[in-house]
Design a protein around this motif. Structure first.
Motif, short mmCIF file in Angstrom:
data_model
loop_
_atom_site.label_atom_id
_atom_site.label_comp_id
_atom_site.label_asym_id
_atom_site.label_seq_id
_atom_site.Cartn_x
_atom_site.Cartn_y
_atom_site.Cartn_z
N MET A 157 0.84 -1.17 0.00
CA MET A 157 0.00 0.00 0.00
C MET A 157 0.88 1.24 0.00
O MET A 157 1.96 1.23 0.59
N LYS A 158 0.42 2.29 -0.64
CA LYS A 158 1.17 3.54 -0.68
C LYS A 158 0.20 4.71 -0.75
O LYS A 158 -0.95 4.53 -1.15
N ILE A 159 0.65 5.88 -0.39
CA ILE A 159 -0.16 7.08 -0.56
C ILE A 159 0.02 7.54 -2.00
O ILE A 159 1.14 7.78 -2.44
N ASP A 160 -1.08 7.65 -2.72
CA ASP A 160 -1.03 8.08 -4.11
C ASP A 160 -0.87 9.59 -4.20
O ASP A 160 -0.03 10.09 -4.93
N HIS A 161 -1.72 10.34 -3.48
CA HIS A 161 -1.60 11.79 -3.50
C HIS A 161 -2.25 12.41 -2.27
O HIS A 161 -3.06 11.78 -1.60
N VAL A 162 -1.87 13.64 -2.00
CA VAL A 162 -2.46 14.46 -0.96
C VAL A 162 -3.00 15.69 -1.68
O VAL A 162 -2.37 16.21 -2.60
N ALA A 163 -4.17 16.17 -1.27
CA ALA A 163 -4.80 17.32 -1.94
C ALA A 163 -4.97 18.47 -0.96
O ALA A 163 -5.30 18.25 0.21
N ILE A 164 -4.72 19.68 -1.45
CA ILE A 164 -4.95 20.88 -0.64
C ILE A 164 -5.66 21.92 -1.49
O ILE A 164 -5.43 22.03 -2.69
N TYR A 165 -6.56 22.65 -0.84
CA TYR A 165 -7.18 23.80 -1.49
C TYR A 165 -6.25 25.00 -1.36
O TYR A 165 -5.62 25.20 -0.32
N VAL A 166 -6.18 25.80 -2.42
CA VAL A 166 -5.37 27.01 -2.42
C VAL A 166 -6.19 28.14 -3.03
O VAL A 166 -7.14 27.89 -3.78
N ASN A 167 -5.84 29.36 -2.70
CA ASN A 167 -6.53 30.51 -3.28
C ASN A 167 -5.97 30.86 -4.66
O ASN A 167 -6.72 31.19 -5.56
N ASN A 168 -4.66 30.81 -4.82
CA ASN A 168 -4.04 31.19 -6.09
C ASN A 168 -3.38 29.96 -6.70
O ASN A 168 -2.23 29.62 -6.37
N LEU A 169 -4.10 29.30 -7.58
CA LEU A 169 -3.66 28.03 -8.15
C LEU A 169 -2.36 28.19 -8.94
O LEU A 169 -1.43 27.40 -8.76
N GLU A 170 -2.28 29.18 -9.80
CA GLU A 170 -1.09 29.34 -10.65
C GLU A 170 0.14 29.71 -9.84
O GLU A 170 1.24 29.18 -10.06
N LYS A 171 -0.01 30.60 -8.88
CA LYS A 171 1.12 30.99 -8.03
C LYS A 171 1.63 29.80 -7.22
O LYS A 171 2.83 29.60 -7.07
#
Length: 128
Positions: A1-15
């Protein structure tokens, strides 16, 4: 088993994408945009790692409180391979105006690390 991804919300996606590309050698996929919900995302891949970081934004995001002592996820840790690289990356981030909260230092449990904020205030632990 492995962690595939972690997700975070951000205000400025491109930055945020550019921050991880510049300082952590991330490679981004093509941006996903759901026109119905407004959700936009990138998956960021890192050298020598199978785990990815998903950065996401949507129109209704609200400002978050200080994250240092909240319940839940607290930081992402990046291993850079040596004490010298921890020092070098930390110094570069501070020089570019990002806040260092601790270190570089050897912790009580033997890690050589620093803790810095990314461009959105998320905590990043940089370890050897």
């Amino acid at each position: 088993m492995k962690i595939d991804h972690v997700a975070i919300y951000v205000n400025n996606l491109e930055k945020t994408k550019e921050f991880y590309v510049k300082y952590f050698q991330a490679k981004a996929n093509e941006k996903y945009h759901n026109k119905n919900t407004g959700l936009q995302t990138y998956f960021l891949s890192f050298p020598d790692s199978e785990t990815r970081l998903e950065i996401m934004t949507r129109p209704e995001l609200s400002a978050r409180k200080d994250r240092v002592m909240n319940e839940g996820f607290i930081h992402l840790a990046f291993s850079v391979g040596s004490k010298e690289k921890v020092d070098e990356l930390t110094e570069g981030l501070v020089k570019d105006g990002f806040r260092c909260l601790s270190g570089p230092r050897t912790t009580g449990d033997g890690y050589y690390e620093s803790v810095v904020e990314d461009c959105e205030g998320n905590l990043l632990e940089i370890t050897e």
